[in-house]
Design a protein around this motif. Structure first.
Motif, PDB file in Angstrom:
ATOM      1  N   PHE A  57       0.793  -1.226   0.000  1.00 26.05           N
ATOM      2  CA  PHE A  57       0.000   0.000   0.000  1.00 26.05           C
ATOM      3  C   PHE A  57       0.831   1.286   0.000  1.00 26.05           C
ATOM      4  O   PHE A  57       0.298   2.351  -0.316  1.00 26.05           O
ATOM      5  CB  PHE A  57      -0.910   0.021   1.231  1.00 26.05           C
ATOM      6  CG  PHE A  57      -1.772  -1.199   1.370  1.00 26.05           C
ATOM      7  CD1 PHE A  57      -2.891  -1.373   0.577  1.00 26.05           C
ATOM      8  CD2 PHE A  57      -1.465  -2.189   2.291  1.00 26.05           C
ATOM      9  CE1 PHE A  57      -3.699  -2.492   0.705  1.00 26.05           C
ATOM     10  CE2 PHE A  57      -2.254  -3.319   2.419  1.00 26.05           C
ATOM     11  CZ  PHE A  57      -3.374  -3.470   1.622  1.00 26.05           C
ATOM     12  N   SER A 170     -13.180   2.660   3.665  1.00 23.78           N
ATOM     13  CA  SER A 170     -13.338   1.738   2.538  1.00 23.78           C
ATOM     14  C   SER A 170     -14.096   0.494   2.973  1.00 23.78           C
ATOM     15  O   SER A 170     -14.018   0.068   4.126  1.00 23.78           O
ATOM     16  CB  SER A 170     -11.974   1.343   1.964  1.00 23.78           C
ATOM     17  OG  SER A 170     -11.319   0.428   2.822  1.00 23.78           O
ATOM     18  N   SER A 174     -12.568  -3.980  -0.847  1.00 26.23           N
ATOM     19  CA  SER A 174     -13.157  -3.305  -1.994  1.00 26.23           C
ATOM     20  C   SER A 174     -12.788  -1.829  -1.951  1.00 26.23           C
ATOM     21  O   SER A 174     -12.580  -1.275  -0.867  1.00 26.23           O
ATOM     22  CB  SER A 174     -14.685  -3.460  -1.981  1.00 26.23           C
ATOM     23  OG  SER A 174     -15.298  -2.553  -2.882  1.00 26.23           O
ATOM     24  N   PRO A 175     -12.736  -1.168  -3.105  1.00 23.71           N
ATOM     25  CA  PRO A 175     -12.486   0.273  -3.101  1.00 23.71           C
ATOM     26  C   PRO A 175     -13.719   1.115  -2.811  1.00 23.71           C
ATOM     27  O   PRO A 175     -13.628   2.337  -2.771  1.00 23.71           O
ATOM     28  CB  PRO A 175     -11.973   0.532  -4.525  1.00 23.71           C
ATOM     29  CG  PRO A 175     -12.640  -0.510  -5.356  1.00 23.71           C
ATOM     30  CD  PRO A 175     -12.744  -1.725  -4.473  1.00 23.71           C
ATOM     31  N   ARG A 259      -8.397   2.800   4.970  1.00 16.58           N
ATOM     32  CA  ARG A 259      -8.544   1.512   4.288  1.00 16.58           C
ATOM     33  C   ARG A 259      -8.703   0.400   5.326  1.00 16.58           C
ATOM     34  O   ARG A 259      -7.818   0.180   6.152  1.00 16.58           O
ATOM     35  CB  ARG A 259      -7.311   1.238   3.427  1.00 16.58           C
ATOM     36  CG  ARG A 259      -7.490   0.104   2.440  1.00 16.58           C
ATOM     37  CD  ARG A 259      -6.150  -0.357   1.891  1.00 16.58           C
ATOM     38  NE  ARG A 259      -5.393   0.676   1.227  1.00 16.58           N
ATOM     39  CZ  ARG A 259      -5.297   0.838  -0.098  1.00 16.58           C
ATOM     40  NH1 ARG A 259      -5.959   0.037  -0.886  1.00 16.58           N
ATOM     41  NH2 ARG A 259      -4.540   1.788  -0.607  1.00 16.58           N
ATOM     42  N   ARG A 261      -8.654  -3.400   6.213  1.00 13.66           N
ATOM     43  CA  ARG A 261      -7.996  -4.582   5.651  1.00 13.66           C
ATOM     44  C   ARG A 261      -7.706  -5.574   6.765  1.00 13.66           C
ATOM     45  O   ARG A 261      -7.703  -5.230   7.949  1.00 13.66           O
ATOM     46  CB  ARG A 261      -6.698  -4.201   4.951  1.00 13.66           C
ATOM     47  CG  ARG A 261      -5.630  -3.599   5.876  1.00 13.66           C
ATOM     48  CD  ARG A 261      -4.380  -3.219   5.110  1.00 13.66           C
ATOM     49  NE  ARG A 261      -3.325  -2.690   5.949  1.00 13.66           N
ATOM     50  CZ  ARG A 261      -2.413  -3.425   6.575  1.00 13.66           C
ATOM     51  NH1 ARG A 261      -2.457  -4.740   6.479  1.00 13.66           N
ATOM     52  NH2 ARG A 261      -1.473  -2.865   7.315  1.00 13.66           N
ATOM     53  N   GLY A 561     -14.518  -5.976  -5.536  1.00 14.45           N
ATOM     54  CA  GLY A 561     -13.242  -6.358  -4.938  1.00 14.45           C
ATOM     55  C   GLY A 561     -12.179  -6.668  -5.971  1.00 14.45           C
ATOM     56  O   GLY A 561     -10.990  -6.700  -5.650  1.00 14.45           O
ATOM     57  N   ARG A 564      -8.741  -4.428  -6.821  1.00 20.13           N
ATOM     58  CA  ARG A 564      -7.505  -4.379  -6.046  1.00 20.13           C
ATOM     59  C   ARG A 564      -6.348  -5.036  -6.790  1.00 20.13           C
ATOM     60  O   ARG A 564      -6.542  -5.888  -7.659  1.00 20.13           O
ATOM     61  CB  ARG A 564      -7.699  -5.091  -4.703  1.00 20.13           C
ATOM     62  CG  ARG A 564      -8.725  -4.425  -3.823  1.00 20.13           C
ATOM     63  CD  ARG A 564      -8.786  -5.083  -2.473  1.00 20.13           C
ATOM     64  NE  ARG A 564      -9.219  -6.470  -2.568  1.00 20.13           N
ATOM     65  CZ  ARG A 564      -9.140  -7.346  -1.573  1.00 20.13           C
ATOM     66  NH1 ARG A 564      -8.641  -6.976  -0.421  1.00 20.13           N
ATOM     67  NH2 ARG A 564      -9.573  -8.574  -1.728  1.00 20.13           N
ATOM     68  N   THR A 565      -5.131  -4.666  -6.412  1.00 21.00           N
ATOM     69  CA  THR A 565      -3.954  -5.344  -6.936  1.00 21.00           C
ATOM     70  C   THR A 565      -3.822  -6.704  -6.268  1.00 21.00           C
ATOM     71  O   THR A 565      -4.418  -6.959  -5.211  1.00 21.00           O
ATOM     72  CB  THR A 565      -2.682  -4.530  -6.660  1.00 21.00           C
ATOM     73  OG1 THR A 565      -2.450  -4.488  -5.230  1.00 21.00           O
ATOM     74  CG2 THR A 565      -2.801  -3.110  -7.190  1.00 21.00           C
ATOM     75  N   GLU A 568      -2.509  -6.350  -2.724  1.00 26.20           N
ATOM     76  CA  GLU A 568      -3.538  -5.992  -1.756  1.00 26.20           C
ATOM     77  C   GLU A 568      -4.426  -7.193  -1.429  1.00 26.20           C
ATOM     78  O   GLU A 568      -4.804  -7.404  -0.270  1.00 26.20           O
ATOM     79  CB  GLU A 568      -4.385  -4.842  -2.308  1.00 26.20           C
ATOM     80  CG  GLU A 568      -3.618  -3.545  -2.463  1.00 26.20           C
ATOM     81  CD  GLU A 568      -4.370  -2.502  -3.262  1.00 26.20           C
ATOM     82  OE1 GLU A 568      -3.937  -1.344  -3.277  1.00 26.20           O
ATOM     83  OE2 GLU A 568      -5.402  -2.854  -3.886  1.00 26.20           O
ATOM     84  N   PHE A 569      -4.750  -7.977  -2.430  1.00 24.74           N
ATOM     85  CA  PHE A 569      -5.548  -9.188  -2.223  1.00 24.74           C
ATOM     86  C   PHE A 569      -4.846 -10.143  -1.262  1.00 24.74           C
ATOM     87  O   PHE A 569      -5.466 -10.709  -0.351  1.00 24.74           O
ATOM     88  CB  PHE A 569      -5.783  -9.860  -3.574  1.00 24.74           C
ATOM     89  CG  PHE A 569      -6.422 -11.218  -3.505  1.00 24.74           C
ATOM     90  CD1 PHE A 569      -7.796 -11.351  -3.388  1.00 24.74           C
ATOM     91  CD2 PHE A 569      -5.651 -12.367  -3.580  1.00 24.74           C
ATOM     92  CE1 PHE A 569      -8.384 -12.609  -3.339  1.00 24.74           C
ATOM     93  CE2 PHE A 569      -6.233 -13.626  -3.537  1.00 24.74           C
ATOM     94  CZ  PHE A 569      -7.609 -13.746  -3.411  1.00 24.74           C
ATOM     95  N   ARG A 644      -9.138  -5.233 -14.230  1.00 24.59           N
ATOM     96  CA  ARG A 644      -9.072  -4.543 -12.942  1.00 24.59           C
ATOM     97  C   ARG A 644      -9.431  -3.060 -13.111  1.00 24.59           C
ATOM     98  O   ARG A 644     -10.081  -2.457 -12.256  1.00 24.59           O
ATOM     99  CB  ARG A 644      -7.676  -4.700 -12.341  1.00 24.59           C
ATOM    100  CG  ARG A 644      -7.576  -4.264 -10.898  1.00 24.59           C
ATOM    101  CD  ARG A 644      -6.278  -4.742 -10.279  1.00 24.59           C
ATOM    102  NE  ARG A 644      -5.132  -4.012 -10.767  1.00 24.59           N
ATOM    103  CZ  ARG A 644      -4.727  -2.836 -10.266  1.00 24.59           C
ATOM    104  NH1 ARG A 644      -5.396  -2.261  -9.294  1.00 24.59           N
ATOM    105  NH2 ARG A 644      -3.661  -2.242 -10.748  1.00 24.59           N
TER     106      ARG A 644
END
Length: 783
Positions: A57, A170, A174-175, A259, A261, A561, A564-565, A568-569, A644
């Motif tokens: 991140f 967030s 998910s964004p 964020r 997470r 979702g 995300r990269t 990030e996943f 993405r």
């Protein structure tokens, strides 16, 4: 390693008060003094980012600062995890987000000699900061477009000690964003106020990272983070600063994203040390407000509100009550009970207190929460019990108010024969096997094996990629919807067939990323408990390939979702996906049997997926091998990145799927088999599996040679993805322009598309009366 500047010692509230500007200093005079210190030349703004392990991140956080286009910005990243990351490694990571072709970069990386916690990291940044205005940003959060620049502009124009802005929260994984509830309730009105007495809601600012601070203000008041509070430090700093501030400005619009997470402080395991730090925080926060009230700087209602906040935290946000009730003699927590009793003192609350405007906007009393509905009477009782040290009574009251579990599923009748339940993991040959089973359904029936028709997913033309088939996904959907009719139909079909074996194959039956899997899986097994014999079977896949394939499935299915990269996943799910004992445990416990596993990679290499599955499931021999089945390959990494982008920029799910479907119609087959992950990340996943799962998996039939896989990766000729092929980009653009849903704002998309959000209803006009500063101060003395 960088030599650190000595951090000023944290001072007591009484010491801070002695060194603070006199109470008689007018806000206008003080802000004039601050404005003079804000020179147009030199460093205007310093943003301080503590870094621990936010490698997925940090680059996004830095890009969000860079995108603000603020001249003279200084960025300080403080590495508080030197045992794992060197200063050079963090600097290299930062350089990917903020390249400096001329060798000049505003990003400075400092490195602690050992881990010291968030408070110390922020203090280290403060000691090195040169900016006239100070901002704090966690390394896993980011600013929205123009957010920081708007907040900084307000700070410069007003000369405020504190410039606050709301923040977005967030959605997990998910964004998607929503405004933080307390900000929405208290801080959405833009204005400039004469400190806490003129803006009482400042007592409930959530965190230090939501505000900008004039550096001169922090220095004049010797304000630093309390390093004895390495976690949960923010509220203490907020109270120390808001009680000293002479001018507070409110932007009134969110500027930053918090964020959520896995692995963050808000979701980590509760330990005795966690509880100790939380109790310590309550003690210190209440002490700050009590000192201000005792000195006559604040009215008594501020102390009552802070006490209310403490009791609320103990009830809703901490696990102290159940822990003290269950283990009162635990040496690690035994002293916390008396400390809480001393904290709460003899004070109490009256019914009229709940009419306080700040309490009205922040109270959870009477609301539906994870603790259930705590009524006002319950709140009074819990407060009394905690003051008296009656922890068993408080725990019993909380248990009585806890949400009741869902009604149990309808009982499963006795069912003939045995059940073979295929727990299909994504991308372990599951789609192939379910197509194969469906194509051989009649042959299976002749051999005494029922593949139930009930619950089999219907072909879905709206799915993004052709060839997908999730098997008995309808049973899972029916359970989630509370649809007993589908299950009754399943029982009738099984009883009517009278076969020796019933085979149910459902993709994603393990629910690896579902937060409620511990409750859902036993309930599913209860619906299948009528069989005398149950066998659980599944294919295992090497951990690195499985994690990447599941990520690609997420992306190309068009879910939010999937924006995300992969890094990030993996922050959220790597531990779960590599910990097979935990992954399979709910099914093994519910069924009372061990799962039987086979090696997908080995069987695929040998061309024996079908025969291997038949052996694993104990199906009769001689079943003809299927042929001509639809293919459902994983997409390549270039397509994954393009999709993405669609998931990020397109708000409606049906429209996203429409575009993705159009893209894959032009690009049905992957052209690049390279991994999204570099070898180092793939090795890390394999090593996690080796440490947590290898012996357990070997007992159940999966015994891949992990050490050999790791060795092979050391010589892997991996290279990062190349720039996007213009032809593929053109295909994506065509898919977008060919999407009615996108071109009409979602109104003409596939059935089920959400309508455009309605325009907000007009608000009734309201009259706002603002007193002059001298009148507010005069009234404050009387009140």
């Amino acid at each position: 390693m960088t030599q650190m500047t000595t951090v000023p010692t944290i001072k007591k509230a009484s010491d801070v008060a002695m060194n603070a500007p006199r109470r008689g200093t007018t806000p206008d005079a003080l802000s004039s003094r601050i404005r003079k210190s804000l020179k147009p030349q030199g460093c205007a703004l310093t943003v301080i980012l503590p870094f621990y392990d936010e490698t997925a991140f940090l680059a996004a956080a830095l890009r969000s600062i860079r995108a603000q286009r603020i001249e003279g910005v200084e960025v300080i990243v403080v590495n508080d995890n030197p045992e794992r990351f060197s200063r050079e490694e963090v600097a290299e990571l930062a350089a990917t987000a903020w390249p400096a072709p001329d060798g000049k970069t505003p990003v400075t990386v400092l490195c602690h000699e050992a881990n010291r916690g968030l408070s110390a990291a922020r203090n280290t940044g403060l000691a090195a900061a040169n900016g006239d205005v100070i901002a704090f940003l966690d390394s896993d959060d980011y600013y929205v477009t123009d957010g920081l620049s708007a907040q900084f502009d307000l700070a410069r124009r007003t000369g405020a000690d504190i410039t606050h802005a709301p923040c977005y929260l967030s959605d997990p994984g998910s964004p998607g964003l929503s405004v933080l509830h307390r900000d929405e309730a208290l801080h959405m009105e833009p204005r400039v106020t004469d400190g806490l007495r003129d803006a009482e809601e400042a007592q409930f600012i959530v965190s230090s990272w939501s505000s900008l601070y004039a550096r001169r203000f922090l220095e004049d008041n010797a304000l630093r983070f309390d390093e004895a509070q390495p976690r949960f430090e923010d509220r203490l700093f907020v109270l120390q600063t808001t009680t000293r501030a002479r001018k507070i400005a409110y932007l009134g619009q969110p500027t930053r994203v918090w964020r959520r997470r896995a692995g963050s402080i808000s979701v980590t395991e509760v330990t005795p040390e966690t509880l100790r730090l939380q109790v310590q925080l309550l003690e210190k926060c209440l002490a700050v407000i009590r000192a201000e009230v005792a000195a006559g700087h604040l009215a008594p209602r501020f102390e009552k509100r802070e006490l209310f906040n403490c009791v609320s935290r103990l009830i809703w946000d901490m696990e102290l009550i159940p822990m003290l009730a269950a283990a009162p003699e635990n040496a690690q927590t035994a002293d916390l009970g008396p400390r809480v009793q001393a904290l709460l003192g003899e004070d109490s609350f009256a019914n009229s207190f709940f009419d306080d405007p700040m309490v009205v906007k922040t109270s959870r009393v009477g609301m539906k929460t994870r603790r259930g509905r705590i009524t006002r009477l319950d709140f009074f009782e819990l407060h009394r019990m905690m003051r008296e040290g009656d922890w068993p009574g408080a725990a019993a009251l909380l248990a009585a108010r806890a949400p009741t579990p869902a009604e149990p599923a309808m009982p499963c009748p006795p069912l003939p024969g045995r059940l073979v339940l295929h727990l299909g993991l994504h991308k372990t040959g599951t789609t192939f096997l379910q197509h194969a089973l469906l194509s051989r359904r009649e042959a299976l029936a002749e051999a005494g094996v029922l593949l139930p028709e009930t619950g089999l997913a219907e072909p879905d033309a709206a799915r993004p990629r052709p060839g997908g088939f999730p098997g008995h996904q309808g049973l899972l959907a029916a359970h989630r919807a509370g649809d007993d009719s589908t299950w009754k139909a399943l029982y009738r079909e099984i009883i009517g067939a009278g076969c020796a074996t019933t085979l149910i194959s459902c993709e994603n039956m393990l629910l690896p990323t579902d937060a409620a899997r511990a409750e859902v899986i036993p309930a599913l097994m209860a619906r299948l408990s009528g069989f005398k014999q149950v066998e659980l079977v599944g294919f295992g896949r090497r951990a690195d390939a499985y994690a990447e394939a599941l990520y690609k499935e997420w992306v190309t299915d068009g879910g939010r979702g999937g924006a995300r990269t992969i890094a990030e996943f993996l922050v959220d799910h790597a531990n779960t996906l590599t910990d097979w004992p935990t992954l399979f445990a709910p099914w093994e416990v519910a069924a009372g049997v061990q799962v039987k596993l086979a090696d997908f990679d080995l069987l695929k290499t040998e061309g024996r997926l079908w025969s291997g599955f038949c052996d694993l499931a104990g199906l009769p021999g001689g079943l003809p091998a299927p042929s001509g089945l639809p293919r459902y390959p994983s997409p390549d990494r270039e397509s994954t990145e393009l999709i993405r982008l669609v998931n990020l920029l397109t708000p409606y799910r049906d429209t996203r799927r429409e575009i993705i479907r159009g893209y894959f119609a032009l690009n049905p087959a992957p052209r690049d088999r390279a991994s999204l992950l570099p070898p180092t990340d793939r090795v890390a996943l394999l090593e996690q599996f080796l440490a947590t799962s290898a012996p357990w998996a070997a007992e159940r039939g999966y015994s891949a040679e992990i050490a050999g896989l790791i060795s092979a990766l050391e010589g892997d000729g991996w290279h990062p993805p190349k720039p996007i092929d213009p032809a593929r980009l053109a295909d994506l653009l065509h898919a977008g322009t060919a999407s009615p849903g996108l071109m009409t704002g979602g109104t003409a998309s596939a059935p089920g598309t959400l309508p455009a959000p309605p325009s907000p209803a007009p608000r009734d006009p309201k009259l706002v009366i603002r007193l002059r500063p001298w009148a507010r101060r005069l009234l404050a003395r009387w009140l």
